[in-house]
Write a protein that holds these residues in place. Structure first.
Motif, mmCIF file in Angstrom:
data_model
loop_
_atom_site.group_PDB
_atom_site.id
_atom_site.type_symbol
_atom_site.label_atom_id
_atom_site.label_comp_id
_atom_site.label_asym_id
_atom_site.label_seq_id
_atom_site.Cartn_x
_atom_site.Cartn_y
_atom_site.Cartn_z
ATOM 1 N N ARG A 300 0.391 -6.864 5.536
ATOM 2 C CA ARG A 300 1.410 -7.634 6.253
ATOM 3 C C ARG A 300 2.565 -7.929 5.289
ATOM 4 N NH1 ARG A 300 -3.605 -10.253 7.336
ATOM 5 N NH2 ARG A 300 -4.245 -10.192 9.530
ATOM 6 N N THR A 301 3.608 -7.155 5.346
ATOM 7 C CA THR A 301 4.662 -7.271 4.333
ATOM 8 C C THR A 301 5.604 -8.441 4.567
ATOM 9 O OG1 THR A 301 6.073 -5.737 5.571
ATOM 10 C CG2 THR A 301 4.633 -4.801 3.874
ATOM 11 N N ASP A 314 15.129 -4.017 -3.846
ATOM 12 C CA ASP A 314 14.281 -2.829 -3.808
ATOM 13 C C ASP A 314 13.220 -2.894 -4.903
ATOM 14 O OD1 ASP A 314 16.000 -2.065 -1.831
ATOM 15 O OD2 ASP A 314 16.442 -0.081 -2.669
ATOM 16 N N ASP A 315 13.613 -3.336 -6.103
ATOM 17 C CA ASP A 315 12.667 -3.394 -7.225
ATOM 18 C C ASP A 315 11.545 -4.391 -6.947
ATOM 19 O OD1 ASP A 315 14.064 -1.506 -8.620
ATOM 20 O OD2 ASP A 315 15.100 -2.913 -9.938
ATOM 21 N N GLU A 316 11.885 -5.543 -6.392
ATOM 22 C CA GLU A 316 10.864 -6.551 -6.099
ATOM 23 C C GLU A 316 9.886 -6.030 -5.054
ATOM 24 O OE1 GLU A 316 10.482 -11.186 -4.558
ATOM 25 O OE2 GLU A 316 12.463 -10.281 -4.849
ATOM 26 N N GLN A 317 10.416 -5.407 -4.018
ATOM 27 C CA GLN A 317 9.539 -4.841 -3.006
ATOM 28 C C GLN A 317 8.668 -3.740 -3.610
ATOM 29 O OE1 GLN A 317 10.839 -4.116 1.052
ATOM 30 N NE2 GLN A 317 12.887 -4.843 0.514
ATOM 31 N N VAL A 334 -2.373 1.219 4.353
ATOM 32 C CA VAL A 334 -1.559 1.229 5.569
ATOM 33 C C VAL A 334 -0.671 -0.014 5.546
ATOM 34 C CG1 VAL A 334 -1.545 1.300 8.079
ATOM 35 C CG2 VAL A 334 -3.412 2.392 6.805
ATOM 36 N N VAL A 335 0.625 0.217 5.490
ATOM 37 C CA VAL A 335 1.595 -0.866 5.387
ATOM 38 C C VAL A 335 2.291 -1.055 6.722
ATOM 39 C CG1 VAL A 335 3.681 -1.666 4.213
ATOM 40 C CG2 VAL A 335 1.954 -0.364 2.947
#
Length: 572
Positions: A300-301, A314-317, A334-335
């Protein structure tokens, strides 16, 4: 109505078992319910003083929660400290403070202003999907503690006792659960709650047997002796000593069987069923690995995006995603892409406008299509995170309704370099036309929680509608079969990532319906693995067929269990 004391001895109540084990002792009820402040209660004209009082009460609650977290950590309960720290942040939320101040400016007294301001947040969480909806009880606890301070009332809490007891409550707040002494509280039972609530999570961490969602729990009289089975989800009233001894022996035998049940998920005759974990981020990895998860079936992003003023870089993600991928070098991860919308507002996305029913509004993929830059950034970070790693990355979109939406998402994934796009099947329309959607993506993942809610038109946060929210309902099993069949015909995988996958009997039925993988809360994995290992694929198929022929959820469960005889070995 379930049996209650005074109607005979040895009677059972049945709820949802969320933490295995056996506990027996007298009932002690959580003390100090806080009443709702009078509707329309107004202050005497000094709004500044009321706002100062409300702010002081919120800060006192936050400080108390942090102090409790430190005490929990000293007892070795680091999870408890994290939960209470998160609650303290809720109490200090600037948006909440602004909401309280605005209501005081309108004339409401501080206690009533706090109650109503929390109500706004409560409604948003309650409609925000299973995991966030389970945080409603956390919010209610902060509200009640704040209101109690403002009204000069005792703070709710666990009763004091010199002898072991079973704690019974309408619901338990993390602030109470985290500091329970397992030597005194041998089990707890709540009338509300669910398997993903913080109460359930902390109970499993502490090893305290627990049963939640038990109708009639609050009717148990103080001092009544009960026997709690946290695996079976049962509470026996006035048990004999022989019954207690038998239950404890069975629990010990079950624990031994679970220790022997290791390795990849499979039926007795070797049909492979990967068993995966549902997680909210890297912090959940230890539990997943400890319980033998073969990968992640639902990442669960959205927890990376909540409570922020700006979009994560982007780097943190990439770092957050890569940590999870590295944990399963031989598995799959699975994201789920950002599941946001009007019911989960994000400060960096303009709200879509007033929605009378956010659960049916602009959320999930619908929101992503409105803000394609956010989706593209997430897909870009996921592709970068997976680069050079052996784990198999699969990415799925939430709230997909038709083939056009599935095609849009698959195209976006492939443009970002993601080879295995998939979709969540939560909307009944997607299940009914699964053959169309299967042509567009590589896999399905059925979210049984939302699928049940939408198919039965029953908000899962309304306790009175609980009978409609049972995934054992034959109509829901039909929808699962209608999804899994076309997926198999198209050579696509079809998993389940709702909590239904964590029910050992239902897990067998889902496999019999054609589901190819199961993803669940990590502590549920051992029982599901053991249940599958004791039954052949044919037995699972017979159980599924029997359940679908039934007319009610209860009849479906009984019919399936009749085809799964070795569940009894596990005390189920």
């Amino acid at each position: 109505m379930p049996p209650v004391p005074g109607r005979g001895l040895g009677l059972f109540l049945r709820g949802a078992g969320v933490s295995p084990g056996i506990g027996a002792g007298p009932v002690r009820t959580l003390a100090g319910a806080v009443p709702e402040p009078p509707v329309g209660a107004r202050h005497g004209g000094d709004a500044a003083a009321e706002k100062a009082a409300a702010a002081a009460a919120l800060e006192a609650v936050a400080a108390d929660l942090e102090e409790r977290g430190e005490r929990a950590a000293a007892l070795g309960n680091k999870d408890g400290q994290e939960v209470l720290g998160a609650q303290a942040l809720m109490a200090r939320d600037p948006g909440l403070a602004d909401g309280v101040a605005a209501k005081i400016d309108s004339g409401l007294a501080a206690a009533r202003a706090v109650f109503e301001a929390f109500g706004t947040y409560r409604d948003m969480l309650a409609s925000a999907g299973e995991y966030l909806a389970a945080r409603v009880s956390d919010l209610d606890d902060i509200r009640d503690r704040t209101v109690a301070r403002l009204m000069g009332l005792p703070i709710p809490g666990v009763p004091v006792s010199d002898t072991p007891f079973v704690l019974v409550a309408r619901d338990l707040a993390p602030a109470d659960t985290a500091l329970l002494d397992p030597e005194l509280v041998v089990a707890f039972v709540t009338e509300e709650g669910g398997p993903t609530s913080h109460t359930a999570i902390l109970a499993r961490t502490m090893g305290v047997p627990a049963v939640v969602a038990l109708a009639g729990a609050m009717e148990l009289a103080e001092g009544t002796r009960v026997l709690v089975d946290g695996a079976a989800g049962t509470v026996r009233i006035d048990p004999s000593e022989d019954e207690v001894r038998t239950a404890r022996d069975a629990s010990a035998a079950r624990a031994a069987l679970l220790r022997e049940s290791t390795g990849p998920g499979a039926t007795k005759d070797g049909h492979r069923v990967p068993l995966l974990a549902n997680i909210g981020g890297p912090k959940d990895l230890d539990a997943a690995l400890h319980h033998g998860a073969e990968g992640v079936g639902l990442y669960r992003t959205e927890f990376l995006f909540l409570d922020r003023a700006t979009l994560p870089s982007d780097d943190e993600q990439e770092r957050a995603y890569r940590t999870v991928l590295e944990a399963f070098p031989e598995g799959r991860v699975v994201v789920r892409t950002l599941d946001a919308g009007a019911d989960k507002p994000l400060a960096f996305l303009p709200p879509p406008g007033e929605e009378p029913n956010p659960a049916l509004g602009e959320r999930g993929l619908r929101m992503a299509r409105a803000y394609p830059d956010v989706l593209q950034a997430q897909l870009r970070a996921l592709a970068a995170a997976a680069s050079g790693l052996p784990a198999r990355l699969e990415v799925m979109a939430p709230m997909v309704t038709d083939a056009d939406e599935a095609a849009f998402f698959a195209k976006a994934c492939r443009a970002a370099g993601i080879e295995r796009p998939g979709i969540m099947v939560e909307v009944p329309a997607a299940a009914l036309r699964a053959r169309d959607l299967a042509a567009e993506v590589e896999f399905f993942s059925i979210g049984t929680n939302d699928l049940t809610q939408y198919a039965c038109a029953a908000d899962r946060q309304i306790g009175g509608l609980a009978p409609f929210q049972d995934p054992w309902r034959p109509a829901i099993l039909d929808l699962v079969a209608m999804t899994a069949g076309p997926a198999a015909d198209a050579g696509r995988g079809c998993g389940v990532c709702g909590e239904a996958a964590g029910d050992p009997a239902l897990a067998c039925v889902l496999v019999g319906l054609g589901v190819t993988s199961l993803s669940m809360s990590a502590p549920s994995l051992p029982l599901v693995r053991a249940a599958l290992a004791r039954h052949t694929l044919d037995e699972c198929k017979r159980a599924a067929a029997a359940a679908r022929k039934a007319r009610t959820a209860g009849e479906a469960k009984d019919a399936a269990r009749a085809e799964l005889p070795l569940l009894a070995e596990l005390g189920l």
